[in-house]
Design a protein around this motif. Structure first.
Motif, PDB file in Angstrom:
ATOM      1  N   TYR A  38      21.564 -47.610 -18.397  1.00  0.00           N
ATOM      2  CA  TYR A  38      21.031 -48.843 -19.082  1.00  0.00           C
ATOM      3  C   TYR A  38      20.990 -48.592 -20.754  1.00  0.00           C
ATOM      4  N   VAL A  39      20.432 -47.355 -20.737  1.00  0.00           N
ATOM      5  CA  VAL A  39      19.937 -47.148 -22.445  1.00  0.00           C
ATOM      6  C   VAL A  39      21.497 -46.985 -22.961  1.00  0.00           C
ATOM      7  N   GLN A  40      22.246 -46.115 -22.450  1.00  0.00           N
ATOM      8  CA  GLN A  40      23.944 -46.185 -23.008  1.00  0.00           C
ATOM      9  C   GLN A  40      24.362 -47.378 -23.337  1.00  0.00           C
ATOM     10  N   ASP A  41      24.193 -48.452 -22.346  1.00  0.00           N
ATOM     11  CA  ASP A  41      24.874 -49.773 -22.325  1.00  0.00           C
ATOM     12  C   ASP A  41      24.110 -50.538 -23.239  1.00  0.00           C
ATOM     13  N   ALA A  42      23.043 -50.548 -23.562  1.00  0.00           N
ATOM     14  CA  ALA A  42      22.326 -51.380 -24.517  1.00  0.00           C
ATOM     15  C   ALA A  42      22.547 -50.712 -25.907  1.00  0.00           C
ATOM     16  N   SER A  43      22.463 -49.412 -25.898  1.00  0.00           N
ATOM     17  CA  SER A  43      22.775 -48.874 -27.167  1.00  0.00           C
ATOM     18  C   SER A  43      24.252 -49.268 -28.025  1.00  0.00           C
ATOM     19  N   GLU A  44      25.133 -49.149 -26.794  1.00  0.00           N
ATOM     20  CA  GLU A  44      26.458 -49.510 -27.211  1.00  0.00           C
ATOM     21  C   GLU A  44      26.333 -51.111 -27.702  1.00  0.00           C
ATOM     22  N   TYR A  45      25.873 -52.000 -27.028  1.00  0.00           N
ATOM     23  CA  TYR A  45      25.668 -53.189 -27.308  1.00  0.00           C
ATOM     24  C   TYR A  45      25.036 -53.490 -28.734  1.00  0.00           C
ATOM     25  N   ALA A  46      23.887 -52.734 -28.876  1.00  0.00           N
ATOM     26  CA  ALA A  46      23.018 -52.946 -30.093  1.00  0.00           C
ATOM     27  C   ALA A  46      23.442 -52.235 -31.295  1.00  0.00           C
ATOM     28  N   ASN A  47      24.646 -51.419 -31.047  1.00  0.00           N
ATOM     29  CA  ASN A  47      25.074 -50.466 -31.924  1.00  0.00           C
ATOM     30  C   ASN A  47      23.771 -49.737 -32.594  1.00  0.00           C
ATOM     31  N   LYS A  48      22.996 -49.078 -31.608  1.00  0.00           N
ATOM     32  CA  LYS A  48      21.723 -48.058 -31.911  1.00  0.00           C
ATOM     33  C   LYS A  48      22.364 -46.811 -31.218  1.00  0.00           C
ATOM     34  N   ILE A  49      21.369 -45.763 -31.875  1.00  0.00           N
ATOM     35  CA  ILE A  49      21.567 -44.477 -31.198  1.00  0.00           C
ATOM     36  C   ILE A  49      20.476 -44.310 -30.466  1.00  0.00           C
ATOM     37  N   TRP A  50      20.225 -44.742 -29.400  1.00  0.00           N
ATOM     38  CA  TRP A  50      18.993 -44.365 -28.472  1.00  0.00           C
ATOM     39  C   TRP A  50      19.222 -43.364 -27.368  1.00  0.00           C
ATOM     40  N   THR A  66      16.089 -56.120 -24.425  1.00  0.00           N
ATOM     41  CA  THR A  66      16.572 -57.157 -25.164  1.00  0.00           C
ATOM     42  C   THR A  66      18.240 -57.235 -25.425  1.00  0.00           C
ATOM     43  N   ALA A  67      18.716 -56.097 -25.959  1.00  0.00           N
ATOM     44  CA  ALA A  67      20.100 -55.757 -25.897  1.00  0.00           C
ATOM     45  C   ALA A  67      20.898 -56.077 -24.796  1.00  0.00           C
ATOM     46  N   TYR A  68      20.494 -55.494 -23.540  1.00  0.00           N
ATOM     47  CA  TYR A  68      20.982 -55.254 -22.461  1.00  0.00           C
ATOM     48  C   TYR A  68      21.150 -56.836 -21.847  1.00  0.00           C
ATOM     49  N   MET A  69      19.921 -57.546 -21.928  1.00  0.00           N
ATOM     50  CA  MET A  69      19.827 -59.180 -21.592  1.00  0.00           C
ATOM     51  C   MET A  69      21.019 -59.666 -22.381  1.00  0.00           C
ATOM     52  N   GLU A  85      14.627 -65.662 -13.253  1.00  0.00           N
ATOM     53  CA  GLU A  85      15.002 -64.916 -12.100  1.00  0.00           C
ATOM     54  C   GLU A  85      16.483 -63.994 -12.322  1.00  0.00           C
ATOM     55  N   ASP A  86      17.389 -64.711 -13.242  1.00  0.00           N
ATOM     56  CA  ASP A  86      18.692 -63.940 -13.547  1.00  0.00           C
ATOM     57  C   ASP A  86      18.349 -62.491 -14.089  1.00  0.00           C
ATOM     58  N   ILE A  87      17.416 -62.738 -15.194  1.00  0.00           N
ATOM     59  CA  ILE A  87      17.089 -61.644 -16.039  1.00  0.00           C
ATOM     60  C   ILE A  87      16.239 -60.559 -15.092  1.00  0.00           C
ATOM     61  N   ALA A  88      15.373 -61.016 -14.420  1.00  0.00           N
ATOM     62  CA  ALA A  88      14.577 -59.860 -13.746  1.00  0.00           C
ATOM     63  C   ALA A  88      15.500 -59.305 -12.830  1.00  0.00           C
ATOM     64  N   ARG A  89      16.607 -60.194 -12.231  1.00  0.00           N
ATOM     65  CA  ARG A  89      17.418 -59.450 -11.205  1.00  0.00           C
ATOM     66  C   ARG A  89      18.650 -58.617 -11.926  1.00  0.00           C
ATOM     67  N   ILE A  90      19.075 -58.927 -13.015  1.00  0.00           N
ATOM     68  CA  ILE A  90      19.906 -58.034 -13.730  1.00  0.00           C
ATOM     69  C   ILE A  90      19.237 -56.731 -14.330  1.00  0.00           C
ATOM     70  N   HIS A  91      17.991 -56.852 -14.730  1.00  0.00           N
ATOM     71  CA  HIS A  91      17.147 -55.645 -15.157  1.00  0.00           C
ATOM     72  C   HIS A  91      17.039 -54.848 -13.844  1.00  0.00           C
ATOM     73  N   ASN A  92      16.889 -55.288 -12.900  1.00  0.00           N
ATOM     74  CA  ASN A  92      16.653 -54.424 -11.577  1.00  0.00           C
ATOM     75  C   ASN A  92      17.973 -54.003 -11.001  1.00  0.00           C
ATOM     76  N   GLY A  93      19.245 -54.766 -10.878  1.00  0.00           N
ATOM     77  CA  GLY A  93      20.482 -54.564 -10.182  1.00  0.00           C
ATOM     78  C   GLY A  93      21.489 -54.325 -11.152  1.00  0.00           C
ATOM     79  N   GLY A  94      21.404 -54.245 -12.571  1.00  0.00           N
ATOM     80  CA  GLY A  94      22.624 -54.087 -13.489  1.00  0.00           C
ATOM     81  C   GLY A  94      23.153 -55.294 -13.737  1.00  0.00           C
ATOM     82  N   PRO A  95      24.223 -55.331 -14.494  1.00  0.00           N
ATOM     83  CA  PRO A  95      25.046 -56.506 -14.832  1.00  0.00           C
ATOM     84  C   PRO A  95      25.268 -57.574 -13.843  1.00  0.00           C
ATOM     85  N   ASN A  96      25.393 -57.129 -12.574  1.00  0.00           N
ATOM     86  CA  ASN A  96      25.712 -58.388 -11.691  1.00  0.00           C
ATOM     87  C   ASN A  96      24.404 -58.393 -10.776  1.00  0.00           C
ATOM     88  N   GLY A  97      23.352 -58.042 -11.003  1.00  0.00           N
ATOM     89  CA  GLY A  97      22.387 -58.008 -10.232  1.00  0.00           C
ATOM     90  C   GLY A  97      21.799 -59.438  -9.691  1.00  0.00           C
TER      91      GLY A  97
END
Length: 124
Positions: A38-50, A66-69, A85-97
């Motif tokens: 999740y960190v890697q995915d969000a980092s790529e999208y936000a262009n951050k080094i987390w 926020t970046a992941y969403m 609901e979409d946001i919570a389920r994506i947080h819990n289950g990934g992009p297609n959660g």
């Protein structure tokens, strides 16, 4: 409901507000219980080094969330308006959660927390 209300409800469900929480057999860190992928995915999208350890910092974890969403929970991707609901389920289950049956139980926990905070009515 504003996004911070939802984030605080997710934090309550994930860690009961513990910024130093470690869960999922050592794989999830911080108040939002964020995994390394999740960190890697969000980092790529936000262009951050987390790093995964950055998830222990609540402010940074919320930036990751926020970046992941922004990447996955958006109207263009879902083809309709995004719900809490979409946001919570994506947080819990990934992009297609939001499509996975296994995330419904998680959403119900978040929804219960939102109801207890007066953020949504009991019939939602």
């Amino acid at each position: 409901m504003n996004i911070m209300t939802l984030i605080l409800a997710i934090i309550a469900v994930e860690s009961n507000g513990n910024d130093r929480a470690i869960g999922d057999d050592g794989l999830a860190f911080g108040a939002l219980q964020i995994h390394a992928c999740y960190v890697q995915d969000a980092s790529e999208y936000a262009n951050k080094i987390w790093t995964h350890e950055d998830a222990y910092d609540r402010e940074t974890a919320i930036e990751m969330f926020t970046a992941y969403m922004s990447r996955y929970a958006n109207e263009r991707r879902l083809g309709r308006p995004v719900t809490a609901e979409d946001i919570a389920r994506i947080h819990n289950g990934g992009p297609n959660g939001y499509k996975k049956a296994c995330t419904i139980k998680y959403w119900n926990k978040v929804k219960t927390e939102l109801i207890s905070r007066g953020a949504i009515a009991t019939h939602n």
